[in-house]
Design a protein around this motif. Structure first.
Motif, PDB file in Angstrom:
ATOM      1  N   GLY A  97       0.816  -1.198   0.000  1.00 14.01           N
ATOM      2  CA  GLY A  97       0.000   0.000   0.000  1.00 14.01           C
ATOM      3  C   GLY A  97       0.854   1.253   0.000  1.00 14.01           C
ATOM      4  O   GLY A  97       2.062   1.200   0.223  1.00 14.01           O
ATOM      5  N   THR A  98       0.224   2.371  -0.234  1.00 12.25           N
ATOM      6  CA  THR A  98       0.926   3.642  -0.318  1.00 12.25           C
ATOM      7  C   THR A  98       1.490   4.048   1.044  1.00 12.25           C
ATOM      8  O   THR A  98       0.787   3.973   2.052  1.00 12.25           O
ATOM      9  CB  THR A  98      -0.032   4.743  -0.811  1.00 12.25           C
ATOM     10  N   THR A  99       2.736   4.443   1.049  1.00 16.06           N
ATOM     11  CA  THR A  99       3.360   4.891   2.294  1.00 16.06           C
ATOM     12  C   THR A  99       2.565   6.049   2.889  1.00 16.06           C
ATOM     13  O   THR A  99       2.220   6.999   2.184  1.00 16.06           O
ATOM     14  CB  THR A  99       4.802   5.354   2.024  1.00 16.06           C
ATOM     15  N   SER A 101      -0.473   5.780   4.096  1.00 13.43           N
ATOM     16  CA  SER A 101      -1.917   5.534   4.094  1.00 13.43           C
ATOM     17  C   SER A 101      -2.325   4.870   5.401  1.00 13.43           C
ATOM     18  O   SER A 101      -1.524   4.210   6.059  1.00 13.43           O
ATOM     19  CB  SER A 101      -2.314   4.676   2.896  1.00 13.43           C
ATOM     20  N   ASN A 108      -6.346   0.124   1.732  1.00 19.08           N
ATOM     21  CA  ASN A 108      -4.994   0.672   1.574  1.00 19.08           C
ATOM     22  C   ASN A 108      -3.917  -0.387   1.435  1.00 19.08           C
ATOM     23  O   ASN A 108      -2.736  -0.040   1.370  1.00 19.08           O
ATOM     24  CB  ASN A 108      -4.671   1.594   2.757  1.00 19.08           C
TER      25      ASN A 108
END
Length: 122
Positions: A97-99, A101, A108
């Motif tokens: 997942g996006t750092t 999030s 996420n």
């Protein structure tokens, strides 16, 4: 691409213990545990940020469940103690997942395991 394989689920009595494992094919900056009971939404259990070792838990399991990791094996564990019937669910491991999030949102996470069933009987 990270493949995740959970194991260790099964049936346990109310108040008992169980240890789940999640083996990853590669490293990820965070690995989370989620669960989903029949008819309910998937909910977070907790997460470990693998580099720092920082761990967060959902309030419902805080003090009863413990997340740990073995970095050499790319494996994360979920030690479940004092389990209750309401802990009955399919337990999933998730990663990526996006750092930055939110760690508690299933959306996420990018990679998911197939799940392992935990059933707590009273």
């Amino acid at each position: 691409q990270v493949q995740l394989v959970e194991s260790g689920g099964g049936s346990v009595q109310d108040g008992g213990s169980l240890r789940l494992s999640c083996a990853a094919s590669g490293s990820s900056y965070r690995m989370g545990w989620f669960r989903q009971a029949p008819g309910k939404e998937r909910e977070v259990v907790g997460v470990i940020y693998t580099l720092s070792g920082t761990i967060y838990y959902a309030d419902s399991v805080k003090g009863r469940f413990t997340i740990s990791q073995d970095k050499a094996k790319n494996t994360v564990y979920l030690e479940m103690n004092s389990v209750k019937p309401e802990d009955t669910a399919m337990y999933y491991c998730a990663a990526g997942g996006t750092t930055g999030s939110a760690w508690y949102e299933a959306l996420n996470y990018v990679y998911w395991g197939q799940g392992t069933q935990v059933t707590v009987s009273s």
